[in-house]
Design a protein around this motif. Structure first.
Motif, PDB file in Angstrom:
ATOM      1  N   SER A  94      -0.695   1.491  -0.607  1.00 23.78           N
ATOM      2  CA  SER A  94      -0.997   2.102  -1.903  1.00 23.78           C
ATOM      3  C   SER A  94      -0.364   1.308  -3.041  1.00 23.78           C
ATOM      4  N   LEU A  95       0.861   0.859  -2.841  1.00 21.30           N
ATOM      5  CA  LEU A  95       1.552   0.053  -3.845  1.00 21.30           C
ATOM      6  C   LEU A  95       0.808  -1.268  -4.075  1.00 21.30           C
TER       7      LEU A  95
ATOM      8  N   LEU B 201      -9.126   0.038  -5.811  1.00 21.38           N
ATOM      9  CA  LEU B 201      -9.089   1.218  -4.948  1.00 21.38           C
ATOM     10  C   LEU B 201      -9.414   0.785  -3.519  1.00 21.38           C
TER      11      LEU B 201
ATOM     12  N   SER C 133      -4.782  -3.245  -9.068  1.00 18.68           N
ATOM     13  CA  SER C 133      -5.751  -2.471  -9.863  1.00 18.68           C
ATOM     14  C   SER C 133      -7.086  -2.325  -9.143  1.00 18.68           C
TER      15      SER C 133
ATOM     16  N   TYR D 157       8.649  -3.103  -1.072  1.00 14.36           N
ATOM     17  CA  TYR D 157       7.244  -3.410  -1.306  1.00 14.36           C
ATOM     18  C   TYR D 157       6.708  -4.268  -0.163  1.00 14.36           C
TER      19      TYR D 157
ATOM     20  N   THR E 190       2.359   3.997   2.093  1.00 18.57           N
ATOM     21  CA  THR E 190       3.018   3.831   0.794  1.00 18.57           C
ATOM     22  C   THR E 190       2.901   2.391   0.318  1.00 18.57           C
TER      23      THR E 190
ATOM     24  N   PHE F  70      -2.442  -1.880  -3.608  1.00 21.45           N
ATOM     25  CA  PHE F  70      -3.689  -1.615  -4.322  1.00 21.45           C
ATOM     26  C   PHE F  70      -3.431  -1.222  -5.777  1.00 21.45           C
ATOM     27  N   ASP F  71      -2.362  -0.492  -6.017  1.00 21.53           N
ATOM     28  CA  ASP F  71      -2.017  -0.119  -7.378  1.00 21.53           C
ATOM     29  C   ASP F  71      -1.704  -1.357  -8.216  1.00 21.53           C
ATOM     30  N   CYS F  72      -0.910  -2.256  -7.671  1.00 29.19           N
ATOM     31  CA  CYS F  72      -0.558  -3.484  -8.386  1.00 29.19           C
ATOM     32  C   CYS F  72      -1.793  -4.370  -8.593  1.00 29.19           C
TER      33      CYS F  72
ATOM     34  N   ARG G 284      -3.981  -9.108  -5.606  1.00 27.42           N
ATOM     35  CA  ARG G 284      -5.412  -8.787  -5.749  1.00 27.42           C
ATOM     36  C   ARG G 284      -6.228  -9.426  -4.619  1.00 27.42           C
TER      37      ARG G 284
ATOM     38  N   CYS H 203       4.574  -8.805  -6.967  1.00 18.84           N
ATOM     39  CA  CYS H 203       4.274  -8.539  -8.378  1.00 18.84           C
ATOM     40  C   CYS H 203       5.575  -8.702  -9.167  1.00 18.84           C
TER      41      CYS H 203
END
Length: 164
Positions: free
Chosen positions: A98-99, A107, A105, A19, A95, A101-103, A69, A40
């Motif tokens: 993206s990880l 875009l 929440s 990560y 990758t 931004f996913d964590c 965030r 995270c």
């Protein structure tokens, strides 16, 4: 000449489960900025070999890192208007971004592209030797995200001009 915005990521390891731990950019005006990232809760993978490379401990991330965030929001604030940044390790960096931004929440409001898309044949031929010369002459601390992003930007600029 306007320089391309370069993004670089340092990570907890090199493969599955790794990560982002630091994200840096070299802006179009050649200034740089980077942030350490607090992992995270579900980000547990840690590779001591990666730590040897970048010199950032997990304990330091917990102490000095910014919440995911905040880092994702910073990236959107920095890159949202230009909507584009480049990476020399697109597969990994994309990758990890993206990880992040996913964590968080969120875009991303920008796209990450491969730096190779900007390079012509002559630049590709000179890339490695130019990059090595830049490392020797620019006293850049390697494997830190902001400085690596600037190194790539300097290498791009030098290969564009044709001087090694």
């Amino acid at each position: 000449m306007k320089l391309p915005i370069i993004l670089d990521v340092e990570a907890s390891g090199f493969g599955r489960g790794s990560y982002p731990i630091e994200i840096g950019i070299a802006r179009a005006d050649a200034s740089t900025c980077a942030f350490l990232i607090q992992p995270c809760a579900e980000w547990t993978h840690w590779d001591p070999k990666a730590e040897l490379l970048h010199g950032i401990s997990r304990e330091r991330l917990m102490r000095e890192g910014y919440p995911v965030r905040d880092v994702a929001q910073w990236l959107n604030d920095e890159l949202g208007d230009c909507r584009l940044a480049y990476s020399d390790s697109w597969g990994f960096d994309n990758t990890w971004v993206s990880l992040l931004f996913d964590c968080a929440s969120l875009l991303p409001r920008f796209r990450l592209e491969s730096l190779r898309r900007l390079l012509n044949e002559q630049q590709l031929e000179r890339w490695m030797s130019t990059k090595e010369a830049m490392i020797d002459s620019a006293s850049i601390r390697r494997h830190r995200a902001g400085e690596d992003a600037r190194l790539l930007q300097l290498t791009y600029e030098r290969t564009l001009s044709g001087t090694d």
